[in-house]
Enzyme design. Structure first.
Site, short mmCIF file in Angstrom:
data_model
loop_
_atom_site.label_atom_id
_atom_site.label_comp_id
_atom_site.label_asym_id
_atom_site.label_seq_id
_atom_site.Cartn_x
_atom_site.Cartn_y
_atom_site.Cartn_z
CB CYS A 145 -0.96 0.00 1.18
SG CYS A 145 -0.22 -0.44 2.76
CG HIS A 238 -0.35 4.21 4.42
ND1 HIS A 238 -1.05 4.00 5.59
CD2 HIS A 238 -0.06 2.95 3.94
CE1 HIS A 238 -1.17 2.70 5.81
NE2 HIS A 238 -0.58 2.05 4.84
CG ASN A 323 -4.34 2.58 4.41
OD1 ASN A 323 -4.84 3.69 4.65
ND2 ASN A 323 -4.57 1.53 5.17
#
Length: 346
Positions: A145, A238, A323
């Site tokens: 991810c 993220h 993500n």
């Protein structure tokens, strides 16, 4: 078009749930069967799953009976959200039995003949399917991810300039650890400066993604990457702090223009899950932020900001990507859409 039946492996897990959410009312695909671990087999999905998403379980899925992860499912297209502890052998068994597996698991990412695919970055790598050892079946993998957000941000720079070195520090959301994930006593009032296996993935995966096809395998790109990974108390999204060095240093405006003008094959093909723009650049020095920007453009876009001079490298900047959508289920679904467009799936 007539919708294509698909199956989901690991359907009760967090990634499997996201597959179900994103595939509801999809224009190309419909879910014909779902599979999970032995403890869930034979149960109605709504009785077996601990649904953690903020939408209702689609009724057609909630009433569906969970199958075993065995190669007798009703479709020949399989999305895998299986845990890596069991994914490798199961996915290979499906591929050997004439199924096309699109996997979010790490197990086959570095098989020589398996694409590690980001449709905006390396769509030509789907040609590896033609040389795989599986008769009629195959495996395509989604990268890590954090790798996906980083690779999309690097793609226009690699296209236009010569990138030599990258240093990245990630601040990774809790959902990346699955469910139940990290204990609240570990993460509240805390940052965990270690995620098992994550740094190695980010340092190595882009070398395959940016590599060149060569006789049924990929010659890795000559790209030096150093990564440090942290788990933080954010649910989704993220954030990555990046430093970058070029062989010949471009201007700040040249870099921003390369991001803002970037488009790729999924946009040209108008694929359903593709973001209108793969990259959004923000001039506000406080952006991007997970809570504000993770869902931008269906959760499939990468947000970038804070490009500035670096006293050690040439420049530094921040990246944000969702993500569990762009970095997991949504990215895998986009891979499948590309395979449909290129007639690998009919």
């Amino acid at each position: 078009m007539n919708k294509i039946p698909v199956s989901i492996l690991g359907a009760t897990g967090s990634v499997g749930q996201k597959f179900i959410q994103l595939l509801e009312n999809h224009p190309y695909f419909y879910i014909s069967s779902i599979a999970a671990s032995d403890k869930s087999v034979g149960k109605k999905y709504s009785d077996a799953v601990n649904w953690i998403l903020p939408t209702l379980i689609p009724k057609s899925i909630g009433d569906m009976i969970i199958d075993k992860c065995e190669s007798n499912l009703k479709s020949k297209i399989v999305f895998s959200g299986l845990d890596s502890k069991v994914a490798g052998e199961i996915e290979e068994n499906f591929a050997q039995n004439n199924y096309l597996v699109i996997s979010n698991s790490k197990n086959h990412r570095f098989d020589d003949d398996v694409p590690l695919l980001i449709p905006e970055v390396n769509p030509a790598h789907i040609n590896l399917l033609k040389t795989q050892k599986f008769t009629g079946g195959g495996i395509v993998t989604n990268p890590n991810c954090s790798t996906i957000g980083l690779a999309i941000a690097l793609k226009p720079l690699i296209n236009n300039f010569e990138v030599e070195q990258v240093n990245v520090v990630t601040l990774q959301a809790l959902s990346g650890a699955g469910y139940p994930g990290v204990s609240s006593l570990d993460i509240i009032d805390n940052v965990i400066p270690y995620i098992e296996g994550e740094e190695e993935k980010i340092e190595l995966e882009p070398k395959k993604i940016f590599g060149k096809l060569n006789n049924g395998r990929v010659d890795f790109a000559d790209l030096r990457i150093s990564a440090q990974c942290n788990r933080v108390a954010v649910i989704d999204g993220h954030l990555e702090s990046v430093q970058i060095k070029f062989k010949v240093k471009p201007t700040i405006q040249d870099i921003i223009s390369s991001w803002e003008n970037f488009t790729a094959l999924p946009q040209q093909l108008n694929l359903p899950s593709a973001p209108v723009k793969p990259i959004y650049y923000f001039n506000d020095e406080k952006f991007p932020q997970p809570r504000l920007h993770r869902n931008l453009d269906k959760g499939m876009a990468v947000s970038i900001g804070r490009l500035r001079q670096c006293s050690i490298f040439d420049y530094k900047f921040s990246i944000l990507s969702h993500n569990t959508i762009r970095g997991a289920a949504g990215g895998a679904i986009l891979c499948a859409e590309l395979l449909v467009a290129k007639e690998y799936i009919k």
